[in-house]
Write a protein that holds these residues in place. Sequence first.
Motif, PDB file in Angstrom:
ATOM      1  N   GLU A 106       3.229   0.931   7.876  1.00 20.70           N
ATOM      2  CA  GLU A 106       2.765   2.236   7.397  1.00 20.70           C
ATOM      3  C   GLU A 106       2.983   3.324   8.457  1.00 20.70           C
ATOM      4  O   GLU A 106       3.436   4.424   8.147  1.00 20.70           O
ATOM      5  CB  GLU A 106       1.278   2.121   7.048  1.00 20.70           C
ATOM      6  CG  GLU A 106       0.814   3.148   6.045  1.00 20.70           C
ATOM      7  CD  GLU A 106      -0.677   3.004   5.795  1.00 20.70           C
ATOM      8  OE1 GLU A 106      -1.118   1.870   5.502  1.00 20.70           O
ATOM      9  OE2 GLU A 106      -1.396   4.003   5.927  1.00 20.70           O
ATOM     10  N   LEU A 107       2.683   2.975   9.697  1.00 15.10           N
ATOM     11  CA  LEU A 107       2.857   3.951  10.790  1.00 15.10           C
ATOM     12  C   LEU A 107       4.327   4.290  11.017  1.00 15.10           C
ATOM     13  O   LEU A 107       4.661   5.357  11.527  1.00 15.10           O
ATOM     14  CB  LEU A 107       2.293   3.393  12.103  1.00 15.10           C
ATOM     15  CG  LEU A 107       0.784   3.375  12.276  1.00 15.10           C
ATOM     16  CD1 LEU A 107       0.410   2.674  13.582  1.00 15.10           C
ATOM     17  CD2 LEU A 107       0.230   4.798  12.281  1.00 15.10           C
ATOM     18  N   SER A 108       5.224   3.348  10.673  1.00  8.71           N
ATOM     19  CA  SER A 108       6.653   3.528  10.954  1.00  8.71           C
ATOM     20  C   SER A 108       7.380   4.238   9.823  1.00  8.71           C
ATOM     21  O   SER A 108       8.409   4.896  10.061  1.00  8.71           O
ATOM     22  CB  SER A 108       7.332   2.164  11.158  1.00  8.71           C
ATOM     23  OG  SER A 108       6.631   1.391  12.086  1.00  8.71           O
ATOM     24  N   GLU A 109       6.860   4.080   8.607  1.00  5.85           N
ATOM     25  CA  GLU A 109       7.600   4.496   7.425  1.00  5.85           C
ATOM     26  C   GLU A 109       8.066   5.953   7.496  1.00  5.85           C
ATOM     27  O   GLU A 109       9.205   6.258   7.165  1.00  5.85           O
ATOM     28  CB  GLU A 109       6.761   4.264   6.161  1.00  5.85           C
ATOM     29  CG  GLU A 109       7.435   3.308   5.226  1.00  5.85           C
ATOM     30  CD  GLU A 109       6.471   2.609   4.275  1.00  5.85           C
ATOM     31  OE1 GLU A 109       5.265   2.910   4.312  1.00  5.85           O
ATOM     32  OE2 GLU A 109       6.946   1.746   3.514  1.00  5.85           O
ATOM     33  N   GLY A 110       7.179   6.819   7.959  1.00  6.80           N
ATOM     34  CA  GLY A 110       7.500   8.245   7.970  1.00  6.80           C
ATOM     35  C   GLY A 110       8.532   8.650   8.999  1.00  6.80           C
ATOM     36  O   GLY A 110       9.085   9.746   8.919  1.00  6.80           O
TER      37      GLY A 110
END
Length: 277
Positions: A106-110
């Motif tokens: 989730e932290l990486s997706e953006g």
Amino acid sequence: MTVAMDASWRNWLQGNLARGCSVESVVESMVRGGFDKDVASAAVRAVLAGEAPDSSSYEYDTCPVSPDRIIHAHDREIYSVLRVGRPQLILFGNVLSAEECDQVIELSEGKLQRSTIVDPETGHAETIRNRSSEGTYFTLSENPLIDRLDRRISALMNWPLENGEGLQILRYGVGGEYRPHFDYFPPDQPGHAAHLVRGGQRTATLLVYLNDVERGGETVFPEADISISPRKGNAVYFRYFNNFGQLDPVTKHAGAPVLAGEKWIMTKWMRRYPYSG
Ligand code: PD2
Ligand code: ZN
């Protein structure tokens, strides 16, 4: 630049780098000792580049990772599932919880970007076909979750926190793969010296699987006939730089094409000397 340096300076340099002194600090000391700054920098690079391999006779010396079946790593009990001697490789279970895997994704997706690879000729990062994935990275201890994972992984690999590169995240879609390569910087490639200036050679990798892949996406070691299926929370450790400064070519590995679904991994590369801080 070729550097004329007597044996005592060379020994002094090797000793200081081995103790973890930064490149900048040893260059400064050499300048105070009468060296020209460019000559001193080139000398440090030469010593780092002198980590020459003799791969024909790679010696499998003692691995720093605990031989125990259950390893208490900072805040978590991690299980070794399989150990291989040649190459030195360990498959671990329970490295991250399912929730932690989801949080890292989730932290990486953006902030994913098309992955680059180091051009061996120039040492510059290039986007090339060998690595069809998107990636991002976290600086060391960037946030509380990453700090906990950096500390856990350092404890598991039994290698100093500050010798680690920031965690790198990769996402592969269907067809995405990572062609065979070494994680160390091959000394016969002209661009490699630039990588050794900060932290020296890479010594070992921990590759953590952040999701279950529907089909494909195995991590394969073709020289050793090993194929590892991705499984959420598991990780594979492999070591390629021994205490004699040799590099193990049997650690050549690849990420097989993803055939269905997607694949997320997190990689920690450890260096010989402190890389950060
Ligand atoms: O995604 C993989 O399985 C893989 C394969 C080879 C990752 C890496 N290398 C890497 O991150 O170095
Ligand atoms: Zn790799």
